[in-house]
Every structure is written in C-alpha cells, then in structure tokens.
Design an enzyme around this catalytic site. Sequence first.
Site, short mmCIF file in Angstrom:
data_model
loop_
_atom_site.label_atom_id
_atom_site.label_comp_id
_atom_site.label_asym_id
_atom_site.label_seq_id
_atom_site.Cartn_x
_atom_site.Cartn_y
_atom_site.Cartn_z
N ASN A 154 0.79 -1.24 0.00
CA ASN A 154 0.00 0.00 0.00
C ASN A 154 0.82 1.29 0.00
OD1 ASN A 154 0.72 -0.54 2.66
ND2 ASN A 154 -1.08 0.47 3.49
N GLU A 250 5.13 -4.17 12.06
CA GLU A 250 4.25 -3.01 11.85
C GLU A 250 3.02 -3.55 11.15
OE1 GLU A 250 4.43 0.17 12.57
OE2 GLU A 250 6.53 0.54 13.08
N CYS A 284 -2.97 1.66 6.75
CA CYS A 284 -3.17 0.98 8.03
C CYS A 284 -3.82 1.90 9.05
CB CYS A 284 -1.84 0.44 8.54
SG CYS A 284 -0.54 1.65 8.39
#
Length: 473
Positions: A154, A250, A284
């Site tokens: 992304n 992450e 996110c």
Amino acid sequence: MVAAANEKQLLVGGEWIETGDWLDVRSPYSGEVVGRVAKAGAGEARSAIDAAERAMREPLPAHKRAEILVRVAGALGRRHEEAARLISDEAGKPLKAARVEAARAMSTYTFAAVEARKLAGEMVPMDAAQAGEGKLAFTLRRPIGVVGAISPFNFPLNLVAHKIAPALAAGCAVVLKPASQTPLSALLLAELEEEAGLPPGWLNVLVGPASEIGDVLVEDDRVKLITFTGSSGVGWKLKERAPKKRVNLELGNATPLIVAADADVSTAAKKVSQNAFAFAGQSCISIQRVYVERGAYDEFVQQLVPLVEALKVGDPADEDTDVGPVIDEGARTRILEWIKASSGQVLTGGELEDELIRPTVIANPGRRDEVSCEEVFGPVCTVTAVDSIDEAIALANSTRYGLQAGIFTSSLDNALRAAQELDFGGVTVNEAPTFRSDQMPYGGVKDSGNTREGPHYAVREMTEERLVVVDLP
Ligand code: NAP
C-alpha cells in the site's frame, strides 16, 4: 506491450540478474501489465544473504552512509513525478496521494541521513556505584547484522524507504522482499541507491513467492533482524517461527476516531471525509470507526455524507481522482461482503461505480460485525452514536488492534483522558488518526505490532548496544 524501462531484474550482490522466470505487475485499475520483474526463489534468497553478509565485512563509515542517503533524497526530489507515477501505476493509488508518498520518501531518506551522522552510544556514570569507582564506561552502537525486510503493497515506495534507509544509517546490509503486487517502486529505490554510490551487497532485492523467500529469511541465522510491515496474521506467524531473531512488526489497525459533543463538528466531518477514503481506505491508519457523542451525532452525519458523496471515484491517473480501486478482485469481493453482512444502515455507497467500490458510510453497525472489529482496508467507515466519552473509549479499545486512534474535542480533560486511556501506539487530538510525519515514532500495541518506525527509532532497533569498560590508571 511492456515498456522496456519497466522490465526489471533482481539485485543480488551488486548484479542485476534474470532468472528466466518473470512476474507481471498489473494495474489494479485497468488490469494492464505495467511492468514485469524477474522472479526469485530460495536460491537467489540464499545468494542475497551471502552477499549481504560479505558486504558487512567491510563496514562503511557513517559519513559515507549519510552521503549516500542524502544523494538518494536528492534523486527522489529530481525524479519525484516519475516515482509518483510508478506508485500510481502499480498500486492504483490516485496520483495526488502518490505524489505525497514520493515526497515523504525523500523526507524519510533525509531523516535517515541525520541518524547516520549522529549514531553514537552514551557514557555510563560509573562512579555512581562503589563497584564502578576507578572505571570509565561507555556504550557503542553496533549494527545488528544482516536485515531481512518485507514490505506491503500500500505504500510501495515510502514503507520500503522506512526499512532500507534506516538500515543503511545503522550500517546494516539488507535483503528486501517487496510485495509481489508492487515491486517496481522498491526496484527504483534500489537503482537510486546504486547510483548514489552504494557498494555491492548492501542492498539486495528479491521479488517472488513470499513463503519461499520468507522461509529462507527465517531459517538463515545470518539474518539477525526481520523488519515486517503487513497484515497481522502473516506478521505474528513470522515472529513465532524466528524466536532467536529480532522480528519487528508493523501491522494492521481498525482505526477509531472519537468525536465529542463539544468538538468542532465541521472540521471533524471534513477530516473523516478526507482520511477514511483516501487510497480507497488502504492505509493501516485509514479512519474506520467513528464514535460520536449523541449531542453532535445528527449534525456530524449531516455534514459528513455530502462530503463523502462529493469525492471523485475513478482512474487513479486522473489529477482530480480521490478514490481509486482496491488492490485486487479478492479484496473487492471481501469488502462488499462485509458491507452486506453489516446490520448497520448504509447512509451512502455500498455498491460499485464503474467496478470501483463507492465510498461507504455505515451508521450504527452491530458490535460484532466485521466492519466493527476487523480491519476493512477498503473505502468504508462506520459512525456510531455513543452516550459518553467513557463508552467511546471502551468501544475504541474493543478490537484486537492498537496502532493509532484520535479524538476531536474542545475540552482539555477529554483530550488528556483519551491520550491516557486509548490503548494505541499513537493518539491524535483534533487531527485525524491517519496523520503521520516520517520522523515520528510510529507503531502499535496489541495485534498491531511490537516496534516503532521512523528513522531514529528504526536505527535504534537495528543496532545493538555494546558496553566498554576501561580500568583507569
Ligand atoms: P500482507 O499480505 O501481509 O503482505 C505483506 C508482505 O508480506 C508482502 O511482501 C507479502 O508478499 C509478504 N508475505 C506474505 N506471506 C508471507 C509469508 N508467509 N512469509 C513471508 N512474507 C510473506 O499485507 P498487504 O496486503 O501487502 O498489506 C496490507 C496490510 O499491511 C494491512 O493489514 C495493513 O494494515 C498493514 N500495514 C501496516 C502498516 C504499519 O506501519 N503498521 C503500514 C502499511 C500496511 P507477497 O506480496 O508476495 O504476498
């Protein structure tokens, strides 16, 4: 027809290699092939680790590492538009968002260069204990060793930068595996690092089957740290399988935002319309769950819905597109199923417009609906009326995730309570929880991860502290 410029080889030990096997990279918008990349397997992964380990036998001094990082930042500035178009082509990210990402990558390299120059240990106050009298002690920060880096689709440029730039600042060689759907931006960074003078072996880039390359990174003892950004399921399994390595994660989030009755409702509605749907919600920290105190709920919804309906859905290459495609058919089907399965009321969106999911707002979904407890990673946000800030905080904390959360309020008490009680790695006040600037410590708690990125913090993770004690004459 594939442009030769976007036919990319792999980088192993300073050599650009072909393997005879190719992977097509397709636009998530049109399905057209936008590039193709030589495909690596376990053999190339082992060679890459060999090369990285060999490279680290001749350490690069900090000033050289910093100069390379500064040169890459400069090259990213000069080639900003090319980088933005590459991101947009391979990830389907609207061009205006892709330009922001390209500029941020430049900032990430700039901060990493600063860290390379100031990397130092600290003095230990030895005579603070009787045992330490007559001794001098200090710590050195030593590179941890070869870093294995795995990145998601992304933010194909800046999240790669957040791994490979701090690793170089720390003095670590890297074996990078970018997402198979978006490897071109990572390979551009590799070219820029090479042009900036990076010696062979310091950065190796492999594109190919995730589990095969992942297995080699997990099993090879020479890889001392794996830095992973991606989904929680994959991340925590990697960590389980590599108990002796540092595995920095992450991961995802189901980002909540609280709007208090005393908030500036117009600003909150505007920020939600801008930060729940950008890049089709595939960040996110895209706003997903909005909890609004009942006193402000009607006004908030009335302001939000027209703003969402005004967003332009379409071709990511168009200058004015706000919302483009999600990454692939599987994601599109899942997101539409989750919208359909929710017991909430769809206020806008919920269906396709030219094959793209229209920005969707769902009012008062069930607490167990997927859209309430899982990461949607699509252009969907929920709005729920709550009776109090207590209830809002409890609901915000009710998922397994803990990356970032936010509150809009004009009360200092509410703001400070939220900062104390929201169980997240970061809390924003009167700003969308989607906010990130690249020097910030960024990372989550609970299922969202176990580390902080941002060059200063990543360099700390990628170095070991070594104590030196000297007996004074
Ligand atoms: P993903 O499916 O978990 O993939 C991430 C990376 O892991 C890709 O390079 C993928 O390779 C690789 N991978 C998959 N299976 C693997 C395995 N068994 N062993 C080793 N590597 C493996 O995630 P994604 O769909 O690309 O990204 C979306 C997720 O990333 C979301 O959950 C989002 O919240 C999270 N994310 C978190 C942050 C953060 O900073 N916290 C930032 C951005 C995104 P292939 O592409 O080859 O499958």
